[in-house]
Scaffold this motif. Structure first.
Motif, PDB file in Angstrom:
ATOM      1  N   VAL A  98       0.857  -1.183   0.000  1.00  0.00           N
ATOM      2  CA  VAL A  98       0.000   0.000   0.000  1.00  0.00           C
ATOM      3  C   VAL A  98       0.894   1.235   0.000  1.00  0.00           C
ATOM      4  O   VAL A  98       1.806   1.351   0.819  1.00  0.00           O
ATOM      5  N   SER A  99       0.627   2.146  -0.950  1.00  0.00           N
ATOM      6  CA  SER A  99       1.370   3.401  -1.040  1.00  0.00           C
ATOM      7  C   SER A  99       0.406   4.566  -0.880  1.00  0.00           C
ATOM      8  O   SER A  99      -0.723   4.507  -1.363  1.00  0.00           O
ATOM      9  N   PHE A 100       0.875   5.620  -0.215  1.00  0.00           N
ATOM     10  CA  PHE A 100       0.064   6.819  -0.041  1.00  0.00           C
ATOM     11  C   PHE A 100       0.989   7.989   0.240  1.00  0.00           C
ATOM     12  O   PHE A 100       2.164   7.813   0.572  1.00  0.00           O
ATOM     13  N   TYR A 101       0.472   9.192   0.064  1.00  0.00           N
ATOM     14  CA  TYR A 101       1.233  10.397   0.364  1.00  0.00           C
ATOM     15  C   TYR A 101       0.807  10.946   1.717  1.00  0.00           C
ATOM     16  O   TYR A 101      -0.381  11.087   1.982  1.00  0.00           O
ATOM     17  N   GLN A 102       1.803  11.221   2.556  1.00  0.00           N
ATOM     18  CA  GLN A 102       1.528  11.836   3.852  1.00  0.00           C
ATOM     19  C   GLN A 102       2.137  13.228   3.852  1.00  0.00           C
ATOM     20  O   GLN A 102       3.315  13.406   3.546  1.00  0.00           O
ATOM     21  N   THR A 103       1.310  14.227   4.182  1.00  0.00           N
ATOM     22  CA  THR A 103       1.746  15.613   4.199  1.00  0.00           C
ATOM     23  C   THR A 103       1.794  16.110   5.640  1.00  0.00           C
ATOM     24  O   THR A 103       0.837  15.945   6.386  1.00  0.00           O
ATOM     25  N   LEU A 104       2.933  16.699   6.003  1.00  0.00           N
ATOM     26  CA  LEU A 104       3.148  17.207   7.356  1.00  0.00           C
ATOM     27  C   LEU A 104       3.725  18.603   7.260  1.00  0.00           C
ATOM     28  O   LEU A 104       4.329  18.970   6.260  1.00  0.00           O
ATOM     29  N   GLU A 105       3.555  19.391   8.333  1.00  0.00           N
ATOM     30  CA  GLU A 105       4.038  20.764   8.281  1.00  0.00           C
ATOM     31  C   GLU A 105       4.882  21.098   9.496  1.00  0.00           C
ATOM     32  O   GLU A 105       4.863  20.409  10.512  1.00  0.00           O
ATOM     33  N   ASP A 106       5.628  22.193   9.339  1.00  0.00           N
ATOM     34  CA  ASP A 106       6.457  22.794  10.372  1.00  0.00           C
ATOM     35  C   ASP A 106       7.671  21.952  10.746  1.00  0.00           C
ATOM     36  O   ASP A 106       7.982  20.954  10.106  1.00  0.00           O
ATOM     37  N   MET A 107       8.352  22.378  11.780  1.00  0.00           N
ATOM     38  CA  MET A 107       9.669  21.838  12.103  1.00  0.00           C
ATOM     39  C   MET A 107       9.652  20.364  12.482  1.00  0.00           C
ATOM     40  O   MET A 107      10.502  19.598  12.064  1.00  0.00           O
ATOM     41  N   ALA A 108       8.729  19.950  13.299  1.00  0.00           N
ATOM     42  CA  ALA A 108       8.764  18.603  13.847  1.00  0.00           C
ATOM     43  C   ALA A 108       8.186  17.553  12.900  1.00  0.00           C
ATOM     44  O   ALA A 108       8.384  16.358  13.113  1.00  0.00           O
ATOM     45  N   LEU A 109       7.458  17.972  11.871  1.00  0.00           N
ATOM     46  CA  LEU A 109       6.831  17.050  10.917  1.00  0.00           C
ATOM     47  C   LEU A 109       5.968  16.005  11.629  1.00  0.00           C
ATOM     48  O   LEU A 109       6.025  14.811  11.341  1.00  0.00           O
ATOM     49  N   ILE A 110       5.161  16.487  12.561  1.00  0.00           N
ATOM     50  CA  ILE A 110       4.224  15.629  13.284  1.00  0.00           C
ATOM     51  C   ILE A 110       2.792  15.965  12.899  1.00  0.00           C
ATOM     52  O   ILE A 110       1.944  15.087  12.803  1.00  0.00           O
ATOM     53  N   ARG A 111       2.530  17.238  12.647  1.00  0.00           N
ATOM     54  CA  ARG A 111       1.158  17.706  12.455  1.00  0.00           C
ATOM     55  C   ARG A 111       0.794  17.759  10.972  1.00  0.00           C
ATOM     56  O   ARG A 111       1.556  18.229  10.143  1.00  0.00           O
ATOM     57  N   SER A 112      -0.411  17.294  10.643  1.00  0.00           N
ATOM     58  CA  SER A 112      -0.939  17.420   9.288  1.00  0.00           C
ATOM     59  C   SER A 112      -1.397  18.856   9.070  1.00  0.00           C
ATOM     60  O   SER A 112      -1.882  19.497  10.002  1.00  0.00           O
ATOM     61  N   PRO A 113      -1.251  19.388   7.848  1.00  0.00           N
ATOM     62  CA  PRO A 113      -1.640  20.774   7.594  1.00  0.00           C
ATOM     63  C   PRO A 113      -3.116  21.035   7.887  1.00  0.00           C
ATOM     64  O   PRO A 113      -3.976  20.210   7.583  1.00  0.00           O
ATOM     65  N   GLY A 114      -3.368  22.192   8.486  1.00  0.00           N
ATOM     66  CA  GLY A 114      -4.743  22.614   8.727  1.00  0.00           C
ATOM     67  C   GLY A 114      -5.452  21.907   9.853  1.00  0.00           C
ATOM     68  O   GLY A 114      -6.637  22.118  10.076  1.00  0.00           O
TER      69      GLY A 114
END
Length: 195
Positions: A148-164
């Motif tokens: 299974v492949s998918f794209y995961q998008t994360l934001e800011d310095m720690a790359l823990i939180r999903s955008p929005g």
């Protein structure tokens, strides 16, 4: 999308194919469903090898998108097809599970995967499972590995939180404060040259 959302989409996809069977997640503390049923066991999600993150800046925040992958094992448990009085049922587990691989190449599955931002494909052979289970009358089983492949998008310095979305603290012990850390970013600079 994150790993849990991708797993949920895989369960939904399997439930479409095997609508007359219970689809359960392996390792859960739940009673065994009645036959036929499908057990899906998920492996850990990792960044796809050799793939870099895509970087965008949205509203002054760095947004990283990673191609992620995980494997899962699908086990089909079935009673087979009756052959008549006094005859052993026909073992259809491998043939039934091989239909999943064909289904994944269908336009129907393609539309589902497109709508859910995932890609699911078979990996390796569909194999019969012939070891015995004590105290359980289940004659026919087969298993197939899926990638299974998918794209995961994360934001800011720690790359823990999903955008929005705010970071939701779970019982994992991850630091919610770290998820709020923002990377500095500037859109322009003035350079003065002095001799």
């Amino acid at each position: 999308m994150n790993t849990l959302e991708a797993q949920k989409a895989v369960i939904e996809l399997l439930s479409l194919v095997y609508s007359k069977a219970a689809v359960v997640v392996g390792g859960q503390n739940a009673p065994m469903p009645s036959v036929p049923y499908v057990v899906v066991s998920f492996g850990a999600a990792t960044k796809a090898p050799g793939q870099s993150a895509f970087l965008n800046v949205v509203d002054g925040k760095e947004v990283h998108t990673f191609l992620m992958q995980f494997t899962c094992t699908v086990e089909l448990v079935t009673l087979g097809t009756p052959q008549g009085d006094g005859m052993q049922p026909l073992n259809t587990a491998v043939a039934d599970l091989m239909q999943l691989g064909l289904f994944l190449n269908s336009e129907y599955a393609g539309d589902f995967m497109y709508d859910n931002d995932i890609d699911v494909s078979t990996s390796g052979d569909c194999l019969p499972i012939v070891n015995l289970r004590n105290g359980v009358s289940v004659p026919f089983r087969a298993q197939q590995t899926l990638t299974v492949s998918f794209y995961q998008t994360l934001e800011d310095m720690a790359l823990i939180r999903s955008p929005g979305t705010p970071y939701t603290q779970t019982d994992s012990g991850a630091d919610a404060g770290l998820a709020q850390e923002e990377a500095g970013y500037f859109t322009g600079a003035k350079i003065e040259y002095k001799e």
